[in-house]
Scaffold this motif. Structure first.
Motif, mmCIF file in Angstrom:
data_model
loop_
_atom_site.group_PDB
_atom_site.id
_atom_site.type_symbol
_atom_site.label_atom_id
_atom_site.label_comp_id
_atom_site.label_asym_id
_atom_site.label_seq_id
_atom_site.Cartn_x
_atom_site.Cartn_y
_atom_site.Cartn_z
ATOM 1 N N LEU A 46 0.860 -1.487 0.097
ATOM 2 C CA LEU A 46 -0.210 0.060 0.062
ATOM 3 C C LEU A 46 1.256 1.170 0.363
ATOM 4 C CD1 LEU A 46 -2.158 -1.088 2.652
ATOM 5 C CD2 LEU A 46 -3.188 -1.163 0.271
ATOM 6 N N ALA A 47 0.647 2.132 -0.598
ATOM 7 C CA ALA A 47 1.858 3.084 -1.399
ATOM 8 C C ALA A 47 0.980 4.523 0.473
ATOM 9 C CB ALA A 47 1.189 4.049 -2.674
ATOM 10 N N SER A 48 1.963 4.528 0.471
ATOM 11 C CA SER A 48 2.174 5.681 1.719
ATOM 12 C C SER A 48 3.280 6.462 2.429
ATOM 13 C CB SER A 48 1.361 4.223 3.694
ATOM 14 O OG SER A 48 2.801 4.238 3.993
ATOM 15 N N ASP A 49 3.395 7.572 2.951
ATOM 16 C CA ASP A 49 3.957 8.148 3.598
ATOM 17 C C ASP A 49 4.652 8.585 4.738
ATOM 18 O OD1 ASP A 49 3.581 10.455 1.364
ATOM 19 O OD2 ASP A 49 1.475 10.239 1.708
ATOM 20 N N GLY A 50 3.954 7.421 5.346
ATOM 21 C CA GLY A 50 4.710 6.778 6.870
ATOM 22 C C GLY A 50 3.079 6.544 8.293
ATOM 23 N N PHE A 51 3.211 6.717 8.834
ATOM 24 C CA PHE A 51 2.528 5.728 10.213
ATOM 25 C C PHE A 51 2.764 5.972 11.110
ATOM 26 C CE2 PHE A 51 5.507 2.727 8.076
ATOM 27 C CZ PHE A 51 3.874 1.315 7.209
ATOM 28 N N ILE A 52 0.883 6.099 11.755
ATOM 29 C CA ILE A 52 0.722 6.840 12.732
ATOM 30 C C ILE A 52 0.232 5.714 13.954
ATOM 31 C CG2 ILE A 52 -1.205 7.975 13.818
ATOM 32 C CD1 ILE A 52 -2.264 8.260 10.980
ATOM 33 N N VAL A 53 0.979 6.254 15.000
ATOM 34 C CA VAL A 53 1.494 4.845 15.723
ATOM 35 C C VAL A 53 0.441 5.435 17.096
ATOM 36 C CG1 VAL A 53 2.865 3.618 17.759
ATOM 37 C CG2 VAL A 53 3.467 4.094 15.269
ATOM 38 N N TYR A 54 -0.900 4.775 17.811
ATOM 39 C CA TYR A 54 -1.877 5.406 18.528
ATOM 40 C C TYR A 54 -1.221 5.448 19.634
ATOM 41 C CZ TYR A 54 -5.104 6.298 14.389
ATOM 42 O OH TYR A 54 -5.052 6.850 13.209
ATOM 43 N N ASP A 55 -1.856 6.683 20.778
ATOM 44 C CA ASP A 55 -1.389 6.406 21.934
ATOM 45 C C ASP A 55 -3.033 5.594 22.869
ATOM 46 O OD1 ASP A 55 -0.249 6.028 24.938
ATOM 47 O OD2 ASP A 55 -1.493 8.826 24.939
ATOM 48 N N ILE A 56 -3.027 4.863 23.197
ATOM 49 C CA ILE A 56 -4.125 4.247 23.952
ATOM 50 C C ILE A 56 -4.204 4.282 24.873
ATOM 51 C CG2 ILE A 56 -5.606 2.820 23.635
ATOM 52 C CD1 ILE A 56 -5.442 3.462 21.538
ATOM 53 N N VAL A 84 8.603 0.922 14.708
ATOM 54 C CA VAL A 84 8.180 0.728 12.999
ATOM 55 C C VAL A 84 9.201 1.620 11.941
ATOM 56 C CG1 VAL A 84 6.345 1.668 11.645
ATOM 57 C CG2 VAL A 84 5.717 0.420 14.307
ATOM 58 N N ARG A 85 9.070 2.987 12.592
ATOM 59 C CA ARG A 85 10.453 3.152 11.289
ATOM 60 C C ARG A 85 11.114 2.678 11.324
ATOM 61 N NH1 ARG A 85 12.045 7.868 14.587
ATOM 62 N NH2 ARG A 85 13.499 6.236 15.200
ATOM 63 N N ALA A 86 12.933 2.023 12.299
ATOM 64 C CA ALA A 86 13.135 1.041 11.767
ATOM 65 C C ALA A 86 13.219 -0.599 10.872
ATOM 66 C CB ALA A 86 14.172 0.199 12.840
ATOM 67 N N ALA A 87 12.149 -0.565 11.054
ATOM 68 C CA ALA A 87 11.203 -1.499 10.309
ATOM 69 C C ALA A 87 11.076 -1.016 8.873
ATOM 70 C CB ALA A 87 10.395 -2.672 10.839
ATOM 71 N N SER A 88 10.907 -0.332 8.732
ATOM 72 C CA SER A 88 10.301 0.785 7.573
ATOM 73 C C SER A 88 11.038 1.340 6.337
ATOM 74 C CB SER A 88 8.731 1.624 7.210
ATOM 75 O OG SER A 88 9.059 2.474 8.720
ATOM 76 N N GLY A 89 11.492 2.696 7.107
ATOM 77 C CA GLY A 89 12.454 3.425 6.685
ATOM 78 C C GLY A 89 11.333 4.882 6.532
ATOM 79 N N LYS A 90 10.836 4.428 7.029
ATOM 80 C CA LYS A 90 9.760 5.534 7.352
ATOM 81 C C LYS A 90 9.061 6.354 8.165
ATOM 82 C CE LYS A 90 6.868 3.931 2.900
ATOM 83 N NZ LYS A 90 5.772 3.424 2.845
ATOM 84 N N GLU A 91 8.751 7.655 8.213
ATOM 85 C CA GLU A 91 8.709 8.316 9.412
ATOM 86 C C GLU A 91 7.089 7.719 10.398
ATOM 87 O OE1 GLU A 91 10.969 12.257 9.414
ATOM 88 O OE2 GLU A 91 10.618 11.740 7.760
#
Length: 131
Positions: A46-56, A84-91
């Motif tokens: 899936l095309a993405s610029d990065g990820f959102i990591v939520y605080d639950i 996640v950044r280390a695994a993906s290379g995306k912020e």
């Protein structure tokens, strides 16, 4: 300026992010890395610029209803976003609730230790929640 930061600040283009929550707080660092790597591998199509990591957070003041299951504390969102950044290379855009006694220390650590530049802070879950 980071790539994700530039994208989020650019009103001429959309920013595509995939969201996820951290694993349980009891998750070992090795297991957290494995979980992050599996998520990243599945999301590569899936095309993405990065990820959102939520605080639950447990939010008992949000509703008068009893939880259908007990709240289980999750891993710190900034620490997991670093995996996640280390695994993906995306912020990652990292969520955090400001209704935390250690919020300012968390921000310093998120930036200095984990290297995050994009944070999204959210307020108290309800007006009844103590500040």
């Amino acid at each position: 300026m980071s790539t994700l930061e530039a994208s989020l600040k650019d009103p001429t283009r959309p920013t595509f992010l995939h969201g996820l929550t951290p694993p349980l707080d009891s998750t070992t660092p090795d297991a957290a890395r494995t979980i992050a790597a599996k998520f990243v591998a599945r999301s590569r199509v899936l095309a993405s610029d990065g990820f959102i990591v939520y605080d639950i957070q447990d939010e008992p003041s949000r509703s008068g209803a009893e939880r259908p299951y007990p709240f289980r504390q999750l891993m710190d969102s900034a620490a997991y976003a670093a995996e996640v950044r280390a695994a993906s290379g995306k912020e990652c855009l990292v969520y955090k609730c400001v209704n935390d006694a250690q919020f300012e220390a968390w921000v310093r650590k998120a930036r200095a230790v984990h290297g995050h530049r994009c944070l999204n802070v959210v307020g108290r879950p309800s007006a009844n929640e103590p500040a």
